[in-house]
Every structure is written in structure tokens, then in C-alpha cells.
Design a protein around this motif. Structure first.
Motif, short mmCIF file in Angstrom:
data_model
loop_
_atom_site.label_atom_id
_atom_site.label_comp_id
_atom_site.label_asym_id
_atom_site.label_seq_id
_atom_site.Cartn_x
_atom_site.Cartn_y
_atom_site.Cartn_z
N ILE A 3 0.85 -1.19 0.00
CA ILE A 3 0.00 0.00 0.00
C ILE A 3 0.88 1.24 0.00
O ILE A 3 1.85 1.32 0.75
CB ILE A 3 -0.92 0.02 1.23
CG1 ILE A 3 -1.88 -1.17 1.20
CG2 ILE A 3 -1.69 1.34 1.32
CD1 ILE A 3 -2.70 -1.33 2.46
N ILE A 4 0.52 2.19 -0.84
CA ILE A 4 1.14 3.51 -0.83
C ILE A 4 0.03 4.51 -0.53
O ILE A 4 -1.03 4.49 -1.17
CB ILE A 4 1.80 3.85 -2.18
CG1 ILE A 4 2.95 2.89 -2.45
CG2 ILE A 4 2.27 5.30 -2.21
CD1 ILE A 4 3.57 3.04 -3.83
N VAL A 32 -5.16 9.69 -0.61
CA VAL A 32 -5.07 8.66 -1.64
C VAL A 32 -4.45 7.40 -1.04
O VAL A 32 -3.48 7.49 -0.29
CB VAL A 32 -4.20 9.15 -2.82
CG1 VAL A 32 -3.90 8.05 -3.79
CG2 VAL A 32 -4.85 10.33 -3.50
N GLU A 33 -5.02 6.25 -1.40
CA GLU A 33 -4.42 4.96 -1.04
C GLU A 33 -4.45 4.07 -2.27
O GLU A 33 -5.51 3.89 -2.87
CB GLU A 33 -5.19 4.31 0.10
CG GLU A 33 -4.62 2.94 0.48
CD GLU A 33 -5.34 2.30 1.65
OE1 GLU A 33 -5.32 2.90 2.74
OE2 GLU A 33 -5.92 1.22 1.45
N VAL A 34 -3.28 3.55 -2.66
CA VAL A 34 -3.22 2.64 -3.79
C VAL A 34 -2.57 1.33 -3.35
O VAL A 34 -1.66 1.31 -2.52
CB VAL A 34 -2.46 3.23 -5.01
CG1 VAL A 34 -3.17 4.47 -5.51
CG2 VAL A 34 -1.03 3.53 -4.68
N LYS A 35 -3.08 0.25 -3.94
CA LYS A 35 -2.51 -1.07 -3.69
C LYS A 35 -1.84 -1.55 -4.97
O LYS A 35 -2.41 -1.44 -6.06
CB LYS A 35 -3.58 -2.06 -3.25
CG LYS A 35 -4.14 -1.73 -1.88
CD LYS A 35 -5.08 -2.78 -1.37
CE LYS A 35 -5.57 -2.38 0.02
NZ LYS A 35 -6.48 -3.37 0.58
N ALA A 36 -0.63 -2.06 -4.81
CA ALA A 36 0.14 -2.56 -5.95
C ALA A 36 1.15 -3.58 -5.44
O ALA A 36 1.43 -3.65 -4.24
CB ALA A 36 0.86 -1.41 -6.65
N ASN A 37 1.72 -4.33 -6.36
CA ASN A 37 2.78 -5.26 -6.00
C ASN A 37 4.06 -4.46 -5.83
O ASN A 37 4.62 -3.95 -6.79
CB ASN A 37 2.94 -6.33 -7.09
CG ASN A 37 3.97 -7.38 -6.70
OD1 ASN A 37 4.79 -7.18 -5.82
ND2 ASN A 37 3.92 -8.50 -7.38
N THR A 50 7.91 0.82 -9.07
CA THR A 50 6.88 1.11 -8.07
C THR A 50 5.89 2.13 -8.62
O THR A 50 6.00 2.59 -9.76
CB THR A 50 7.53 1.64 -6.76
OG1 THR A 50 6.53 1.66 -5.73
CG2 THR A 50 8.15 3.01 -6.92
N VAL A 51 4.93 2.50 -7.81
CA VAL A 51 3.98 3.57 -8.14
C VAL A 51 4.58 4.86 -7.57
O VAL A 51 4.77 4.98 -6.36
CB VAL A 51 2.59 3.30 -7.53
CG1 VAL A 51 1.65 4.46 -7.79
CG2 VAL A 51 2.01 2.00 -8.06
N ASP A 52 4.88 5.79 -8.43
CA ASP A 52 5.52 7.04 -8.04
C ASP A 52 4.49 7.96 -7.37
O ASP A 52 3.54 8.42 -8.00
CB ASP A 52 6.11 7.71 -9.28
CG ASP A 52 6.89 8.97 -8.98
OD1 ASP A 52 6.92 9.41 -7.80
OD2 ASP A 52 7.47 9.53 -9.93
N TYR A 53 4.67 8.24 -6.08
CA TYR A 53 3.70 9.07 -5.38
C TYR A 53 3.75 10.53 -5.84
O TYR A 53 2.80 11.27 -5.65
CB TYR A 53 3.82 8.96 -3.86
CG TYR A 53 5.20 9.15 -3.27
CD1 TYR A 53 5.75 10.41 -3.10
CD2 TYR A 53 5.93 8.05 -2.85
CE1 TYR A 53 7.00 10.58 -2.54
CE2 TYR A 53 7.18 8.21 -2.29
CZ TYR A 53 7.71 9.48 -2.12
OH TYR A 53 8.94 9.64 -1.57
N VAL A 54 4.84 10.94 -6.47
CA VAL A 54 4.88 12.27 -7.09
C VAL A 54 3.86 12.34 -8.23
O VAL A 54 3.15 13.33 -8.40
CB VAL A 54 6.30 12.62 -7.57
CG1 VAL A 54 6.31 13.91 -8.37
CG2 VAL A 54 7.27 12.69 -6.39
N HIS A 55 3.76 11.26 -9.00
CA HIS A 55 2.78 11.18 -10.09
C HIS A 55 1.36 11.19 -9.53
O HIS A 55 0.47 11.87 -10.08
CB HIS A 55 3.05 9.93 -10.92
CG HIS A 55 2.36 9.93 -12.26
ND1 HIS A 55 2.75 9.12 -13.27
CD2 HIS A 55 1.31 10.61 -12.74
CE1 HIS A 55 1.97 9.30 -14.32
NE2 HIS A 55 1.08 10.20 -14.01
N ILE A 87 -0.09 1.72 -14.50
CA ILE A 87 -0.58 0.35 -14.75
C ILE A 87 -0.32 -0.62 -13.59
O ILE A 87 -0.96 -1.66 -13.53
CB ILE A 87 -0.02 -0.22 -16.06
CG1 ILE A 87 1.51 -0.28 -16.02
CG2 ILE A 87 -0.50 0.59 -17.25
CD1 ILE A 87 2.12 -1.04 -17.16
N MET A 88 0.57 -0.29 -12.69
CA MET A 88 0.86 -1.17 -11.56
C MET A 88 -0.25 -1.19 -10.52
O MET A 88 -0.35 -2.12 -9.72
CB MET A 88 2.17 -0.76 -10.87
CG MET A 88 3.41 -1.07 -11.66
SD MET A 88 4.89 -0.72 -10.68
CE MET A 88 4.69 -1.89 -9.34
#
Length: 118
Positions: A3-4, A32-37, A50-55, A87-88
């Protein structure tokens, strides 16, 4: 899976059904909360894995700058862009809060929470 979270993004925007809201605006908070591998990025230490939290923050700021009558529509636009551009992401939750809403009472905030899964 990991989770990010990006919490307490504070923005001034012009959302709402009232004409005064379109003219004078008000303060908002977005969480915001995102789930990714995140297993690969935990091993490689590489931003590309990873998922860039700046994006994430960039998308939130852009979508909050586009006026809407309803917070639901703003939250949905944010979610749609997350899934289009990152896409992640497997699942995401967006919380949009209007601080001190003009609803005729002493109300700290109103909050809309939407979730989307891939």
C-alpha cells in the motif's frame, strides 16, 4: 501486495453547486491509497518498479483544478487517471474532503470516498 498512501493533500479549488463556490472557492483535502505489487521495488530500490507518489500527487492537483459541481465527479476523474496512467495499481481509494462547507451549520468537512479495482 503493498500500500502507498498520500495523505492530506491540501488544495484551494472551486467545486460546488452554488455560484458563490465557483467564484470564491474553498479549501479541500485529498487522501489517496493505492494497492500494488511492491515486492520488486523493495528488492531493486528502483523508482521504475513502483507507483511514483509524485505522479499520484500531480494527478490529484490537475484534477482538482478542473471545476465540478460534485465531489464524486472529481474523485472519479482522479481514479480514472490513476488506472490509465499507472498500470501497476490494482486498487485505489480516493477521499475528497471539502473543508468548512457552506451548508448552514458548524460542519468541519464533508467527505466523498470512492474506490476502484482493476
Amino acid at each position: 501486495m503493498g500500500i502507498i498512501k498520500v495523505n492530506n493533500i491540501k488544495l484551494y479549488a472551486f467545486h460546488g453547486c452554488l455560484e458563490e463556490e465557483a467564484k470564491i472557492g474553498s479549501w479541500y483535502r485529498v487522501d489517496v491509497e493505492v494497492k500494488a505489487n511492491l515486492q520488486q521495488s523493495a528488492k531493486t530500490d528502483d523508482l521504475a518498479d513502483t507507483v511514483d507518489y509524485v505522479h499520484l500527487n500531480h494527478i490529484v492537483k490537475e484534477e482538482m483544478a478542473t471545476r465540478s459541481k460534485l465531489l464524486e465527479e472529481v474523485a472519479q476523474r482522479i481514479l480514472d487517471r490513476f488506472f490509465k496512467e499507472l498500470i501497476m495499481i490494482k486498487k485505489a481509494t480516493v477521499s475528497v474532503s471539502k473543508i468548512n462547507p457552506p451548508i448552514g451549520g458548524n460542519v468541519e468537512e464533508v467527505v466523498i470516498i470512492l474506490t476502484k479495482k482493476r
